[in-house]
Design an enzyme around this catalytic site. Structure first.
Site, PDB file in Angstrom:
ATOM      1  CE1 TYR A 434      -6.883   2.994   3.810  1.00  0.00           C
ATOM      2  CE2 TYR A 434      -6.876   1.547   5.502  1.00  0.00           C
ATOM      3  CZ  TYR A 434      -7.365   2.234   4.542  1.00  0.00           C
ATOM      4  OH  TYR A 434      -8.665   1.935   4.318  1.00  0.00           O
ATOM      5  CD  GLU A 435      -1.663   1.295  -0.601  1.00  0.00           C
ATOM      6  OE1 GLU A 435      -1.863   0.442   0.188  1.00  0.00           O
ATOM      7  OE2 GLU A 435      -0.590   1.041  -1.581  1.00  0.00           O
ATOM      8  N   GLY A 436       0.355   4.938   2.199  1.00  0.00           N
ATOM      9  CA  GLY A 436       1.231   5.965   2.220  1.00  0.00           C
ATOM     10  C   GLY A 436       0.527   7.282   2.863  1.00  0.00           C
TER      11      GLY A 436
END
Lengths: 592, 592
Positions: A434-436
């Site tokens: 997550y978060e890229g």
């Protein structure tokens, strides 16, 4: 059950021997003297060990439940959250204007590691709130800030970030959630968002959702995305809670880990939303918080390696198995403890040297963020923007790998849930996604950050390393063990960047096919730089005879290990990179 | 939900283009002509896809339950097990004297990959039975063989292996389970065993436990361990089932994965046991089955990478996200599929080149086992004993890593259980631990196998590689891409072995601190050797124009990727190894 103890000794070394925070010119750092930072870190460590850590396995086992549209958190979470709030921890590095304590990011990151080591899933409720706080703080009107921030600083209201939809995550240009403008200046938000961490729960009075959506008639793709504040309960003019907004939890996801956090499918059905920042500039608004958010995820990766290592170390000292090959070390016991065995040492040293190097990198990145914010320093901002994909990608990849190493020390006991080591591995896994996702971090690094301002920031990094090695080249005690390998690693990293420049122009695939390797080798060079700086600091302390010589000797030995045993990865990544795109792109999609 | 399709095309290539099984001089190989092997593999693939694969997620979700001392397997397992039995699959490579089909191990390993890819946890009930079958077959008296084997060959009775106790796994010398001799020649077995896979369940009429225990008064440590047959139900003289034996399930373990398999705590309370083999020679009896058992676990590691890769590939072709950096490839679609992106390619090629190389290594090891058994070939036995820790350690480490890579392709969807990718990662994790944790494999390789018969077998491996590269040195098409990197890799592996020889004499820690790296670099050299051999076979097929050129071209391109992008790891491991034991052993245990 695993335990956790904050490594406040190592943090004190980093803050005061390495970064010398209270001598720094960054505004606010002057108050960070050793007794002050130590008081904060000790207190955070106490709550982490006594309140949060005991709930980690509970959260994993019970998970969250959805009952009649309401999310229930695991037993004990609400009480612990109250204690976290009472201590003022959520507002530690928030703006005093809205009730925060105004401490710098470097302290937020240090305490963040402590809290997340004790309970990653639990701490996400606060972490997401902090992200939403930052977005409103950066882009909100005065009225919006007054309306939302005071309650978010205390975590009386928590926050979320709503980006992903079922058919798109990375490529938000495909987004379908709509925001219809209303006559009163608000918007009606409709659509479905998925993977919303802390999307709903029973620990706060209100949930402030930040939602990306498209205003009809706007530009196509990511250029037509706007950001909205969508509170679960609308807020009356007097600040009291008003009617329920048109947002509901569709389902909770069953996940590999972080069971204690509610990962929600959120349904928006003509929910009232308030534009945050400008129309169609939603992506830009998200990006301004990206550095802090991704640093936070890097800290999560590190934190799971930290706590997993601590427990693996305890186990390796306790568990009796076999005899040292060089002769029994504990002949009075039926067998020697695991730690006598070289391959167990190899694993523990891999972990220890990563954990301490990664911790230094986190605090350095945090210091750069403080410098960029508090001194409006564009160079620091440029450098940290370059480093952030490395911090996020490398620390979460290696955080996971090291949690797996720690789990392995336990043998079969590492695989059963009773001992808790599986949870660290399962929880750490999400931070790579997550978060890229980490492939996106590599793309950001190579496809965007390397070339920013004509490569100014990556050149600044190389210059930093160069001037550091030059400054200390007369230090014979450190030359062979630290300075030479760092120099060599940095040289190879430059060769890789050069390869991208020379070949990426002809065909960008030559750069992108090596992007992941570049991110990883950059991580090793960055940790090598941290270790070399730590070695200088440790050596200086030893030379000054300030006491605690054992600590500094151990620091040097651990650093030597990293340089000897981890930096050789750099050449491997360079070889992979310079083999170019052809082996990677050789096959047609149908040929796979 | 994930799907699975057996890669019978690739297996046909390995069996017939590479190993040319039906032209082999190994007894029994002559019947393995292409139509015969294809019929077997296709049929195995059909059951795997249609019967076993659909149960994999069910098994993970439901797990096993213990009700009133009886273990219940997940919904559908019993039916599927019946179908496996009806097809005669459990007896495929068992002795015809006891009802088996007498096929060679190479076919058992090929079908083993297929079945385990479809359902690793499910297949363990059969796998453990096969292990117990082999032990009784190798060490049992005629009466024991007649009593147990016919029902084990069919899996009407299943088997288990009981080694681990709560306080000892690797170091079995600490074992406490006792076997008291009785006047009638039997023994009373008492003690507790843990982590007993398939320890009890509802799919067979009897469970034949093989139990390691100590006969009081015997030698200390591992030299005093004996092996016993302890059936759940005693067997009457006429072969019918008699009274319940004193063995019971104490608990089921909650684990990270393989939930469909019952991992039991087994309590032995004066259970009747029959000595298998000689008194105090239990460890030796276990070791004779070690090669097959560890090969089987290597296959498990591989199998999870295989099925995870297949699903990641499908997803990468389906999921639309972004545009190719070199220009839209599917301009009529809202976005290009993931597979256009170089970093996704990098991941898929890592997986594909590992999976196909690993499959070749497994079948080569199986061929060597067949050669050693069926031709009493001591050289083949020595070589495969050397390779087995590499097969087990490397294929399970990389199998897990590749499952993680495949999971990553799915982004957030890889983390939620709904898509099934998490299960492959969680299931694959155990293979690194059981049947000798991978650190023990490395120890076995460096501490024992390297030096066996004065290093004869490792020299034989180097000679094989050398004569292969010499034989093909005129092949210009393959020289730069395959032969040169293989030669270089093999040279570096020899350097590492030489380092151990020269320094391990002074201090064995110099060898053992590098053992894990040696195992991993050996794995890369072994896969490089497989890839070079496959390249020769593929090139030969292309030159002969036998058709299916696309398959052989793809094979060559995949091999080139492995040589370019994976073999550079070899130098890194060599550098780590030659840094010696000092960085690893520098700290006192208290200094950590």
């Amino acid at each position: 059950m695993p335990s956790y103890t904050a490594d406040t000794r190592d943090m004190a070394f980093l803050l005061h021997d390495l970064f010398k925070v209270d001598a720094s010119d960054i505004p606010g750092y002057d108050e960070l003297d050793p007794s002050f930072t130590s008081a904060i870190l000790e207190e955070a460590g106490k709550i982490a060990s006594e309140v949060i850590a005991p709930l980690n396995a509970v959260g994993d086992k019970e998970g969250c439940t959805l009952e009649n549209g309401v999310v229930r958190t695991p037993t004990g979470f609400k009480d612990a959250f109250e204690q976290l709030k009472e201590g003022g921890w959520p507002g530690l590095d928030c703006d005093p204007e809205y009730g925060g304590q105004g401490m710098p990011t470097i302290m937020g990151s240090a305490t963040g590691e402590i809290f997340s080591s004790a309970g990653m899933a639990f701490m996400m409720y606060q972490g997401l709130t902090h992200g939403a706080y930052s977005a409103i703080h950066a882009h909100g009107t005065d009225e919006q800030k007054q309306t939302y921030l005071p309650n978010m600083v205390t975590c009386d209201w928590t926050g979320t970030m709503n980006l992903t939809e079922p058919h798109c995550g990375t490529d938000l240009g495909l987004m379908r959630t709509k925001a219809e403008p209303q006559d009163d200046g608000t918007y009606k938000i409709s659509g479905q968002k998925i993977f919303i961490s802390a999307g709903d729960h029973d620990m706060s009075d209100n949930v402030i959702h930040l939602v990306l959506a498209k205003i009809p008639g706007g530009p196509d793709g990511v250029k037509g995305i706007s950001l909205f504040i969508v509170p679960k309960f609308l807020v009356n003019d007097d600040g009291s809670l008003g009617e329920r907004n048109g947002v509901s939890v569709g389902a909770l996801e069953e996940k590999m880990g972080i069971h204690g956090n509610a990962t929600c499918v959120m349904n928006y059905d003509e929910a009232t939303g308030y534009l945050l920042g400008q129309e169609h500039k939603g992506m830009r608004a998200m990006f301004t918080m990206m550095n802090e958010a991704r640093l936070g995820v890097g800290v999560q990766g590190l934190s799971q390696a930290v706590v997993a290592y601590q427990n693996a170390l305890d186990y390796a000292k306790d568990r009796l198995q076999g005899r040292a090959v060089t002769g029994a070390e504990y002949p009075d016991k039926p067998a020697d403890p695991l730690i006598v065995h070289p391959d167990i040492r190899r694993s523990l040293m891999d972990q220890k040297s990563f954990v301490e190097g990664g911790r230094a990198l986190v605090l350095w990145a945090a210091e750069l963020i403080d410098r960029s914010h508090r001194q409006d320093d564009a160079d620091a901002e440029g450098l940290v923007s370059l480093l952030i994909p490395v911090v996020k990608g490398f620390l979460t990849d290696k955080g996971f790998e090291n949690a797996v190493l720690a789990q392995q020390v336990y043998g079969g006991h590492g695989y059963i849930e009773e001992w808790g080591m599986s949870q660290f591995t399962r929880d750490a896994r999400i931070a790579m996604i997550y978060e890229g996702a980490n492939g996106i971090q590599a793309l950001d690094l190579v496809g965007r950050k390397l070339a920013t301002d004509s490569g100014k920031h990556v050149m600044a990094f190389f210059d930093l390393v160069k001037s550091f090695t030059k400054e200390h080249e007369g230090n014979e005690a450190l030359k062979a063990d630290f300075l030479d390998p760092l120099k060599q690693g940095s040289k190879e990293l430059q060769e890789a960047a050069m390869f991208f420049m020379q070949n990426g122009m002809k065909n960008p695939n030559h750069a992108l096919a090596g992007s992941y390797d570049f991110m990883t080798m950059f991580g090793h060079v960055a940790l090598g730089y941290m270790w070399a700086r730590m070695a200088v600091a440790a050596q200086a302390a030893l030379d000054e005879g300030t006491g605690d010589a054992a600590f500094y000797e151990t620091k040097l030995a651990t650093g030597r290990y990293y340089m000897k045993r981890q930096l050789p990865a750099i050449s491997m990544h360079l070889a992979r990179i310079t083999s170019g795109a052809d082996p990677v792109m050789a096959l047609d999609a149908e040929a796979f």
